[in-house]
Design a protein around this motif. Structure first.
Motif, short mmCIF file in Angstrom:
data_model
loop_
_atom_site.label_atom_id
_atom_site.label_comp_id
_atom_site.label_asym_id
_atom_site.label_seq_id
_atom_site.Cartn_x
_atom_site.Cartn_y
_atom_site.Cartn_z
N GLU A 104 48.18 36.84 34.97
CA GLU A 104 49.16 37.75 35.58
C GLU A 104 50.05 37.04 36.59
O GLU A 104 51.27 37.25 36.63
CB GLU A 104 48.42 38.90 36.25
CG GLU A 104 47.65 39.79 35.28
CD GLU A 104 46.75 40.78 35.99
OE1 GLU A 104 46.78 40.80 37.25
OE2 GLU A 104 46.01 41.52 35.31
N GLU A 105 49.45 36.20 37.43
CA GLU A 105 50.22 35.55 38.50
C GLU A 105 51.24 34.56 37.97
O GLU A 105 52.35 34.46 38.50
CB GLU A 105 49.25 34.84 39.46
CG GLU A 105 49.93 34.19 40.66
CD GLU A 105 48.95 33.59 41.63
OE1 GLU A 105 49.36 32.74 42.45
OE2 GLU A 105 47.75 33.97 41.58
N VAL B 142 46.51 29.64 27.86
CA VAL B 142 47.05 28.74 28.88
C VAL B 142 46.19 28.80 30.14
O VAL B 142 45.86 27.77 30.74
CB VAL B 142 48.52 29.10 29.20
CG1 VAL B 142 48.99 28.35 30.45
CG2 VAL B 142 49.42 28.76 28.02
N ALA B 143 45.82 30.01 30.55
CA ALA B 143 44.98 30.17 31.74
C ALA B 143 43.65 29.46 31.57
O ALA B 143 43.16 28.78 32.49
CB ALA B 143 44.76 31.65 32.03
N SER C 137 40.42 34.39 38.74
CA SER C 137 39.91 34.64 37.40
C SER C 137 40.97 34.33 36.35
O SER C 137 42.15 34.19 36.66
CB SER C 137 39.48 36.10 37.27
OG SER C 137 40.63 36.95 37.36
N GLN C 138 40.53 34.24 35.13
CA GLN C 138 41.46 33.97 34.03
C GLN C 138 42.51 35.06 33.94
O GLN C 138 43.70 34.78 33.74
CB GLN C 138 40.67 33.88 32.71
CG GLN C 138 41.50 33.43 31.52
CD GLN C 138 40.62 33.12 30.32
OE1 GLN C 138 39.57 32.48 30.47
NE2 GLN C 138 41.02 33.56 29.16
N VAL D 99 50.36 25.08 35.50
CA VAL D 99 49.46 26.00 36.20
C VAL D 99 48.35 25.21 36.89
O VAL D 99 48.04 25.44 38.07
CB VAL D 99 48.86 27.02 35.23
CG1 VAL D 99 47.80 27.87 35.93
CG2 VAL D 99 49.95 27.92 34.64
N ALA D 100 47.77 24.26 36.17
CA ALA D 100 46.71 23.43 36.76
C ALA D 100 47.24 22.66 37.97
O ALA D 100 46.54 22.52 38.98
CB ALA D 100 46.16 22.46 35.72
N GLY D 101 48.48 22.15 37.87
CA GLY D 101 49.07 21.41 38.97
C GLY D 101 49.24 22.25 40.21
O GLY D 101 48.98 21.80 41.34
N ASP D 102 49.68 23.50 40.03
CA ASP D 102 49.86 24.39 41.19
C ASP D 102 48.52 24.71 41.83
O ASP D 102 48.38 24.70 43.06
CB ASP D 102 50.56 25.67 40.76
CG ASP D 102 50.95 26.54 41.95
OD1 ASP D 102 51.83 26.12 42.73
OD2 ASP D 102 50.35 27.63 42.11
N LEU D 103 47.51 25.01 41.00
CA LEU D 103 46.17 25.29 41.54
C LEU D 103 45.58 24.06 42.21
O LEU D 103 44.92 24.15 43.25
CB LEU D 103 45.26 25.78 40.42
CG LEU D 103 45.59 27.16 39.84
CD1 LEU D 103 44.76 27.43 38.59
CD2 LEU D 103 45.34 28.26 40.88
N ARG D 104 45.84 22.89 41.64
CA ARG D 104 45.36 21.64 42.24
C ARG D 104 45.95 21.45 43.63
O ARG D 104 45.26 21.06 44.58
CB ARG D 104 45.71 20.46 41.35
CG ARG D 104 45.15 19.13 41.86
CD ARG D 104 45.70 17.93 41.11
NE ARG D 104 45.45 18.01 39.68
CZ ARG D 104 46.40 18.20 38.76
NH1 ARG D 104 47.67 18.34 39.14
NH2 ARG D 104 46.09 18.25 37.48
#
Length: 250
Positions: free
Chosen positions: A39-40, A47-48, A33-34, A12-17
């Motif tokens: 949800e996404e 995890v979020a 938001s968390q 998740v962090a990688g995709d947001l990065r």
């Protein structure tokens, strides 16, 4: 999780990065938001939360009290040039260490006599508890704090001389080489070790960083005929500056 598979929070962090890097989430944009991340990506709250912590630790986002988490403006690193000793010819040592000739360098300093800790005593070749002159500096470029430095000089060398206080007297503000030469101590060697570590709270506060940011630390020592006459720790924010060396070949 199979061998080689990333934990969910890193994915998740990688995709947001990637969204931050490619501009899908530009600077000053509020991070999802968390609840939205949960949800996404179909992950748990834990995890979020961990994914957001990763981005914050990397300095990509910052929390704003009562407002949320936002994408940080990514600074373009500037070079701090270190190219060995050069006669000052009226230019300050700090000015020489800035790669940009248009840089407007200023500094504040404060000196006081202290007892050498065991670490500093070893670096200066004196006994723990011996008196040394400790000088703390905050260096600024165009008003922005860019570098911190703490230096220590053995009072067995400079005590009761005109150069005992680095920033006062006839040679106040000159470099170590010039000051020591004025009392017939000829500096002929300097060593520097560069490392990285998380910045201390007081360092980051002075440099305008956020908790968790990494700083570069240059441990410098000047020698005269093998005797240490000054040692210093120079602290530079790693996300804004690069240390560039240009050393002559003899």
């Amino acid at each position: 999780m199979t061998f080689g598979e990333q934990p969910a929070y890193l994915r998740v962090a990688g995709d947001l990065r990637n969204k931050i890097v490619n501009g899908s989430l530009p600077p000053h944009t509020r991070l999802p938001s968390q609840a939205r991340i949960r949800e996404e990506y179909g992950v748990s709250d834990t995890v979020a939360l961990e994914a957001r912590k990763v981005l914050m630790a990397e300095g990509l986002v910052e929390g704003r009290s009562g407002s949320g988490t936002y994408v940080r403006e990514t600074p373009v690193p500037r070079r701090v040039a270190r190219s060995g000793y050069r006669p000052t010819s009226g230019s300050t040592p700090f000015k020489q260490e800035q790669a940009d000739e248009t840089a407007r360098g200023t500094w504040d300093s404060r000196s006081e006599q202290v007892e050498a800790s065991s670490v500093i005593a070893e670096r200066l070749g004196v006994r723990a508890g011996d008196r040394v002159m400790c000088t703390k500096y905050v260096y600024r470029d165009a008003g922005e704090a860019m570098m911190l430095s703490t230096s220590w000089e053995p009072l067995t060398v400079t005590g009761r001389t005109p150069v005992m206080l680095p920033e006062e007297g006839p040679l106040g503000g000159c470099g170590v080489v010039e000051r020591m030469a004025a009392i017939d101590v000829i500096v002929d060697n300097v060593t520097e070790e560069v490392g990285a570590r998380p910045g201390l709270a007081e360092e980051l506060m002075a440099l305008g960083g956020v908790p968790g940011h990494v700083v570069l630390v240059i441990q410098r020592t000047y020698f005269a005929s093998g005797r240490p006459v000054e040692t210093a720790d120079v602290v530079v924010p790693a996300d804004r500056y690069r240390i560039a060396y240009h050393l002559p070949v003899k």
